[in-house]
Design a protein around this motif. Structure first.
Motif, PDB file in Angstrom:
ATOM      1  N   ASP A  24     111.472  12.907  68.896  1.00  0.00           N
ATOM      2  CA  ASP A  24     112.666  12.577  67.321  1.00  0.00           C
ATOM      3  C   ASP A  24     112.490  13.281  66.038  1.00  0.00           C
ATOM      4  O   ASP A  24     112.823  12.359  65.395  1.00  0.00           O
ATOM      5  N   ILE A  38     117.518  15.451  60.929  1.00  0.00           N
ATOM      6  CA  ILE A  38     117.288  13.670  61.114  1.00  0.00           C
ATOM      7  C   ILE A  38     115.605  13.845  61.555  1.00  0.00           C
ATOM      8  O   ILE A  38     115.324  14.163  62.623  1.00  0.00           O
ATOM      9  N   ILE A  40     112.745  10.803  62.553  1.00  0.00           N
ATOM     10  CA  ILE A  40     113.273   9.599  62.693  1.00  0.00           C
ATOM     11  C   ILE A  40     111.415   9.172  62.732  1.00  0.00           C
ATOM     12  O   ILE A  40     110.479   9.922  63.707  1.00  0.00           O
ATOM     13  N   SER A  44     111.326   4.091  59.641  1.00  0.00           N
ATOM     14  CA  SER A  44     112.360   4.209  59.511  1.00  0.00           C
ATOM     15  C   SER A  44     113.357   5.551  59.538  1.00  0.00           C
ATOM     16  O   SER A  44     112.266   6.722  60.053  1.00  0.00           O
ATOM     17  N   VAL A  45     113.614   6.265  59.354  1.00  0.00           N
ATOM     18  CA  VAL A  45     114.383   7.468  59.451  1.00  0.00           C
ATOM     19  C   VAL A  45     114.299   8.250  58.315  1.00  0.00           C
ATOM     20  O   VAL A  45     115.019   7.904  56.523  1.00  0.00           O
ATOM     21  N   VAL A  64     123.437   9.519  63.997  1.00  0.00           N
ATOM     22  CA  VAL A  64     121.748   8.649  64.034  1.00  0.00           C
ATOM     23  C   VAL A  64     121.735   7.344  64.296  1.00  0.00           C
ATOM     24  O   VAL A  64     120.680   7.109  65.322  1.00  0.00           O
ATOM     25  N   ARG A  65     122.697   6.258  64.484  1.00  0.00           N
ATOM     26  CA  ARG A  65     123.182   5.369  65.201  1.00  0.00           C
ATOM     27  C   ARG A  65     123.140   5.728  66.422  1.00  0.00           C
ATOM     28  O   ARG A  65     122.730   4.510  66.875  1.00  0.00           O
ATOM     29  N   THR A  68     118.464   5.118  67.141  1.00  0.00           N
ATOM     30  CA  THR A  68     118.062   4.531  66.456  1.00  0.00           C
ATOM     31  C   THR A  68     118.736   4.025  65.442  1.00  0.00           C
ATOM     32  O   THR A  68     119.642   3.400  65.052  1.00  0.00           O
ATOM     33  N   LYS A  70     116.695   2.098  62.943  1.00  0.00           N
ATOM     34  CA  LYS A  70     115.883   2.355  61.985  1.00  0.00           C
ATOM     35  C   LYS A  70     116.401   2.472  60.696  1.00  0.00           C
ATOM     36  O   LYS A  70     117.025   3.394  60.748  1.00  0.00           O
ATOM     37  N   ILE A  72     117.557   3.930  57.150  1.00  0.00           N
ATOM     38  CA  ILE A  72     117.159   5.459  56.792  1.00  0.00           C
ATOM     39  C   ILE A  72     116.617   5.215  55.242  1.00  0.00           C
ATOM     40  O   ILE A  72     117.181   4.294  54.010  1.00  0.00           O
TER      41      ILE A  72
END
Length: 316
Positions: A24, A38, A40, A44-45, A64-65, A68, A70, A72
């Protein structure tokens, strides 16, 4: 009239890669353009480095999407440079984190750096009209701070001066991965215009002491495995030393900035000419190395006017 900066003619779009450097943990890279990281966590991120504009930040958010949904929650900025920080507003994060020194550099020279970088590297400011203004942190730290993304611990530390006086590194202990910002590069020139040559080597040693399993560098490919980490740290050290030592010899003999330029080119061209942004960085690197060798310990502020004056001088 001096020829244009090499970076002004660099309008080729770079290929984006998105590599997992630990569980992650991801490195967003683009062939020598500024990287982002990034992290994770459970809920959250955290983003490391914002990109230069909100429009460019959307490219990071898109990746990012892909892994995940979650939210940011945090953006960590390893230093103050415009190409790293001016896209921060796009993430909608609860906290924007910098070192105390980096925040002070925003105050001291943030607008000048923005004007300077925009003039000499326009491609990196795609969508510049979307920038709301200078990026200031909501949270700062002196030596270190720890953020918990649920159970995932993230340590943010200032471990020495290098690329700037306020550099931060981000270490994720559960995977032993580090995000180094521009302290470490891979097959990319180091930008040393705000650098501290005398300190950079020890800061690299401090990174080595962590004995990490992977690094997401400031520019260049993700470094996975201890061999890749070691190679990049030592090539960065070689680049910094090969820039500073010839300039220092010239300065100690009372030579000119143009003399230093010629000496650094002779030392660095055979080894680094194929590195990303080499020609872009070189005049600023030589100028800073020449200054430091003459006892100017606090880097002078680059402005769009000073850039052009320096470039005219180097062109003879």
């Amino acid at each position: 009239m001096a020829k244009a900066f090499a970076s002004q003619g660099d309008m080729t779009e770079k290929k984006i890669t998105f590599d997992e450097v630990g569980r992650d943990l991801y490195a967003f890279t683009a062939e020598g353009d500024p990287n982002s990281g990034i992290i994770i966590g459970d809920d959250s991120v955290m983003i490391v480095e914002a990109q230069a504009t909100p429009r460019l930040a959307e490219k990071v958010i898109e990746r990012v999407r892909s892994v995940t949904d979650k939210p940011i929650s945090h953006v960590v900025l390893t230093h103050y440079h415009a190409v790293r920080v001016l896209g921060a507003s796009a993430y909608g994060a609860d906290q924007i984190i910098m070192s105390d020194v980096a925040r002070g550099m925003v105050e001291e020279r943030g607008q000048e750096d923005w004007d300077s970088e925009f003039q000499r590297f326009p491609r990196l400011f795609e969508g510049h009209e979307s920038i709301p203004g200078l990026t200031y942190p909501t949270t700062t730290f002196s030596d270190s701070m720890t953020v918990y993304l649920g159970k995932r611990r993230v340590d943010i530390k200032h471990i020495g001066r290098a690329h700037t006086a306020g550099d931060a590194v981000i270490h994720v202990p559960d995977e032993n991965v580090m995000f180094t910002g521009d302290i470490v590069e891979d097959h990319s020139a180091c930008y040393c215009g705000d650098g501290h040559f005398a300190d950079w080597g020890q800061t690299l040693n401090n990174i080595k002491d962590y004995d990490v399993d992977a690094i997401a560098p400031g520019r260049g490919a993700a470094l996975v495995g201890k061999d890749a980490v070691e190679r990049a740290i030592e090539s960065t050290r070689d680049f910094v030393t090969s820039t500073y030592e010839p300039a220092k010899k010239v300065a100690m003999k009372g030579g000119t900035l143009k003399d230093a330029w010629d000496a650094v080119r002779a030392a660095c061209d055979p080894k680094f000419k194929d590195y990303a942004i080499y020609e872009h960085c070189l005049p600023f690197n030589v100028s800073r190395a020449y200054d430091e060798a003459r006892g100017i310990w606090h880097p002078r502020i680059w402005t769009d006017k000073r850039d052009l004056e320096m470039w005219e001088q180097l062109q003879g």
